[in-house]
Design a protein around this motif. Structure first.
Motif, short mmCIF file in Angstrom:
data_model
loop_
_atom_site.label_atom_id
_atom_site.label_comp_id
_atom_site.label_asym_id
_atom_site.label_seq_id
_atom_site.Cartn_x
_atom_site.Cartn_y
_atom_site.Cartn_z
N GLY A 1 0.81 -1.21 0.00
CA GLY A 1 0.00 0.00 0.00
C GLY A 1 0.84 1.26 0.00
O GLY A 1 0.57 2.21 -0.75
N ALA A 2 1.88 1.28 0.83
CA ALA A 2 2.75 2.46 0.90
C ALA A 2 3.49 2.69 -0.42
O ALA A 2 3.58 3.82 -0.90
CB ALA A 2 3.75 2.30 2.04
N LEU A 3 4.02 1.62 -0.99
CA LEU A 3 4.72 1.75 -2.27
C LEU A 3 3.78 2.23 -3.37
O LEU A 3 4.17 3.04 -4.23
CB LEU A 3 5.36 0.41 -2.66
N THR A 4 2.55 1.74 -3.35
CA THR A 4 1.57 2.18 -4.36
C THR A 4 1.25 3.66 -4.20
O THR A 4 1.16 4.39 -5.19
CB THR A 4 0.28 1.34 -4.24
N ALA A 5 1.04 4.09 -2.96
CA ALA A 5 0.74 5.51 -2.71
C ALA A 5 1.86 6.40 -3.24
O ALA A 5 1.61 7.43 -3.88
CB ALA A 5 0.52 5.75 -1.22
N PHE A 6 3.09 5.99 -3.00
CA PHE A 6 4.25 6.78 -3.45
C PHE A 6 4.42 6.70 -4.96
O PHE A 6 4.59 7.73 -5.64
CB PHE A 6 5.51 6.28 -2.74
N PHE A 7 4.38 5.49 -5.51
CA PHE A 7 4.57 5.30 -6.94
C PHE A 7 3.57 6.11 -7.76
O PHE A 7 3.94 6.86 -8.68
CB PHE A 7 4.46 3.81 -7.28
N ALA A 8 2.28 5.94 -7.46
CA ALA A 8 1.25 6.61 -8.25
C ALA A 8 1.34 8.12 -8.14
O ALA A 8 1.06 8.84 -9.10
CB ALA A 8 -0.13 6.12 -7.82
N ALA A 9 1.74 8.61 -6.97
CA ALA A 9 1.89 10.06 -6.79
C ALA A 9 3.02 10.59 -7.67
O ALA A 9 2.89 11.66 -8.27
CB ALA A 9 2.15 10.38 -5.32
N THR A 10 4.13 9.85 -7.76
CA THR A 10 5.24 10.32 -8.61
C THR A 10 4.83 10.36 -10.08
O THR A 10 5.21 11.28 -10.81
CB THR A 10 6.47 9.41 -8.46
N VAL A 11 4.06 9.38 -10.51
CA VAL A 11 3.63 9.34 -11.92
C VAL A 11 2.63 10.45 -12.20
O VAL A 11 2.63 11.05 -13.28
CB VAL A 11 3.04 7.96 -12.26
N GLY A 12 1.77 10.75 -11.23
CA GLY A 12 0.78 11.81 -11.42
C GLY A 12 1.40 13.18 -11.61
O GLY A 12 0.75 14.08 -12.17
N LEU A 13 2.65 13.35 -11.20
CA LEU A 13 3.31 14.66 -11.31
C LEU A 13 3.45 15.13 -12.75
O LEU A 13 3.49 16.34 -13.00
CB LEU A 13 4.71 14.59 -10.67
N VAL A 14 3.57 14.20 -13.71
CA VAL A 14 3.93 14.58 -15.08
C VAL A 14 2.86 14.22 -16.11
O VAL A 14 3.08 14.41 -17.31
CB VAL A 14 5.27 13.92 -15.48
N GLN A 15 1.71 13.71 -15.67
CA GLN A 15 0.67 13.36 -16.63
C GLN A 15 0.01 14.63 -17.19
O GLN A 15 -0.17 15.61 -16.49
CB GLN A 15 -0.39 12.47 -15.97
N ASN A 16 -0.37 14.55 -18.46
CA ASN A 16 -1.00 15.70 -19.10
C ASN A 16 -2.47 15.47 -19.46
O ASN A 16 -3.19 16.43 -19.74
CB ASN A 16 -0.22 16.08 -20.37
#
Length: 638
Positions: free
Chosen positions: A296-311
């Protein structure tokens, strides 16, 4: 027929009527039938919630019919409505009703509206079966039902290749998780001899099971740990946790109401609900709880990093959903099941608001989803802007809005657990919090502020019709008040027998007494994320493209979602295609067709032609052959 059963059957009736008679009923009647079905289910759910949560009926157990009887194996179709289920009933029927009403305006130009509304109600029925079941088989029936309905809804525009591919991908990835989930249910039956929640949980609590079982080539393994990990594999697929998350962003190819229904409030939260429902099992395995926390923690972090650059505006919100689901899971992993369910409830309102608000933006921009082509929409669609801002503030944990109460309860519980995994989850959760604020306000600033990127589209932008805006207003009320109303959920034992917490797993109780800096640190992360987003997208809008060029490798890594899709293509898709091509070209065309069917046929043809040459039609040739034959026989036997 009881009113409790009507909650489940009304959406099914609407789906069947619209699906079978939609062409005769037409668009308007089809909309009315399905909205009436889910709307009545919502009203009854509110009554049931009040009876269970406020009245003197903490648990309702209602057998409906005997479902499967085969020797000693007996399963009844029954309704179990406790406080855990009652919360889910409010969430599922409430959001589904708003999505149905919203779809009237959003899908107004679609020629296949009866089919769409039938699928929506079918999905709602399956989700209600999932949350009201009193046994693991009924849970699995609803589990697979939402998988089927999501496949139909994601691929609703089946003439669009990307939508078909996304639907297939979602279906296949979920099959991986569901295989593990099915194995877990098989293991439960083999160990306990029943699939009934009450009996399984009682036997687990009293130790009426073998401590170890043999599992494949591992040999003896801990029984409860094996069962919980197999169940969690199913939750990882359904709730898009790291490793089985790849289907979620692609599912944005479906209509926006589908995104709100499936990916904000219902299907993706099924895994969280299942883990909370099976808490009497998970509480007996420290290993399983640790795995749930870490994933759960890794998912929260991973998805947040990817959301930073989505257009793509919908993909930003999709990765946000993935991240918030990670929060819910690591809350369950530290035994703060009430906090996980609290965040599930509040998240349903503000995330549905954001998805449907994004749909209103897309509608205003004539189906444009790229935020780089937007800008300046605040002046053209001020109501949508205000509603999206409410959803954004609620998501990012602005004080006294819904997310402020529920997400902070999760972070405080992880900190108060005082375990290595709890501290790990809290650290990644804090980092994800600042990134959540950044990408959320990045979306707001790129979409509504600044100069219009497409002047022609901006000139023609307009507010959506009231059939779209009215559900947004209702969801906005939930985004504002759901946290305050739902605070009792994280009180001492509010869920009663619906959730079990073992002695010593009291992180949630201790979370109320953490230091002030722990309580206010998430707000500090909010301010940092907001300040960075303002500086980069309002103060210096030319800086982000320059940063993307300087850190091109990191940007590509995040934009490609850590290359999970490419990794899976290399490990699974490519080899599977190679095997399929080999079986096709070598196995089918060369061996089966070449040497088998076609080869045998060609051999027969060649033999027939050669034999045909011997048939000259001249009598003296046949007489000569007969004479030779007689001489051969006479010589042989003489």
């Amino acid at each position: 027929m009881s009113k409790n059963l009507l909650i489940v059957l009304l959406p099914l009736a609407g789906s069947l009527i619209t699906g079978l008679l939609g062409r005769r009923l037409g668009n308007r009647l089809s909309q009315l039938v399905t909205i009436a079905g889910v709307g009545l289910a919502m009203l009854i759910s509110i009554q049931v919630f009040l009876a269970v949560a406020v009245g003197e009926a903490p648990v309702i157990h209602e057998p409906v019919f005997s479902w499967i009887v085969s020797g000693d194996f007996q399963v009844a179709f029954a309704l179990l409505i406790d406080r855990l289920t009652a919360v889910m009933l409010i969430v599922v029927t409430g959001v589904s009703t708003m999505v149905h009403i919203y779809s009237v305006g959003y899908m107004a130009e679609d020629p296949d509206q009866p089919r769409f509304f039938s699928y929506l109600s079918l999905f709602t029925f399956a989700m209600l079966v999932l949350v009201t079941g009193d046994n693991f088989l009924q849970l699995f029936f609803g589990w697979e039902g939402v998988g089927l309905a999501s496949y139909l809804l994601i691929g609703f525009w089946f003439k669009k290749e990307s939508a078909c591919n996304a639907a297939i991908k979602a279906f296949l990835v979920n099959r991986v998780g569901d295989f593990g989930f099915a194995l877990g249910i098989f293991a439960i039956f083999m160990v306990f001899g029943t699939l009934d929640y009450q009996q399984v949980f009682h036997m687990a609590a009293t130790g009426q099971f073998p401590p170890t079982v043999d599992f494949l080539f591992w040999g003896p393994v801990d029984t409860i740990t094996l069962i919980c990990l197999l169940l969690f594999v199913g939750a990882m697929g359904k709730s898009a946790q790291l490793g089985l998350h790849t289907w979620l962003p692609d599912a944005m190819e479906g209509p926006t109401p589908v995104s709100a229904l499936i990916h904000a409030a219902t299907m993706v939260t099924a895994g969280v609900f299942m883990v909370c429902r099976a808490s009497p099992l998970f509480e007996l395995s420290e290993t399983a709880l640790a795995v749930v926390t870490i994933v759960g923690a890794l998912t929260a972090f991973f998805a947040a990093t990817v959301g930073l650059v989505q257009n793509d505006i919908k993909r930003v919100i999709a990765y946000s959903t993935c991240s918030q689901l990670g929060y819910m899971f690591f809350a369950a992993g530290v035994s703060a099941y009430a906090a996980a369910m609290f965040h599930l409830m509040t998240h349903a309102f503000f995330k549905a608001l954001l998805f449907l608000g994004a749909g209103a933006v897309i509608n205003a921009m004539h189906h444009e989803q790229d935020m780089r082509r937007m800008g300046g929409l605040k002046a053209k669609i001020p109501i949508t802007y205000a509603l999206m801002m409410i959803g954004t503030l609620a998501l990012t944990g602005f004080p006294f809005l819904a997310g402020f109460y529920s997400k902070d309860a999760i972070l405080e519980s992880a900190f108060a657990a005082h375990t290595a995994t709890g501290t790990f989850a809290w650290t990644l959760g804090i980092l994800a919090a600042v990134m959540t604020t950044f990408y959320s306000f990045r979306l707001v600033f790129m979409t509504f502020h600044g100069r219009p990127a497409d002047r022609h589209a901006w000139d023609h932008a307009h507010e959506a019709p009231w059939s779209i805006r009215a559900p947004l207003l209702v969801l906005a009320l939930g985004a504002v008040f759901a946290g305050w109303i739902g605070m009792p959920l994280v009180g001492e034992g509010w869920f009663g027998p619906g959730v079990f917490v073992a002695a010593g797993h009291d992180a949630l109780a201790h979370s109320h007494h953490v230091s002030a800096w722990v309580k206010w640190l998430p707000f500090g992360m909010f301010l940092i994320g907001l300040g960075l987003a303002w500086y980069l997208y309002i103060k210096n809008p030319n800086l982000p493209p320059a940063m993307a060029e300087v850190w091109a490798g990191t940007y590509r890594f995040l934009a490609n979602a850590w290359y999970f899709d490419r990794l899976y293509d290399t490990l699974f898709v490519g080899p599977a295609k190679a095997i399929g091509r080999g079986l096709w070209k070598t196995g089918d065309e060369t061996i089966i067709d070449g040497y088998g069917v076609n080869g045998l046929a060609a051999t027969c043809v060649r033999l027939a032609r050669r034999m045909g040459r011997a048939q000259t039609g001249y009598v003296y040739h046949y007489a000569f052959a007969m004479l030779v034959g007689v001489l051969v026989l006479a010589t042989w036997y003489g």
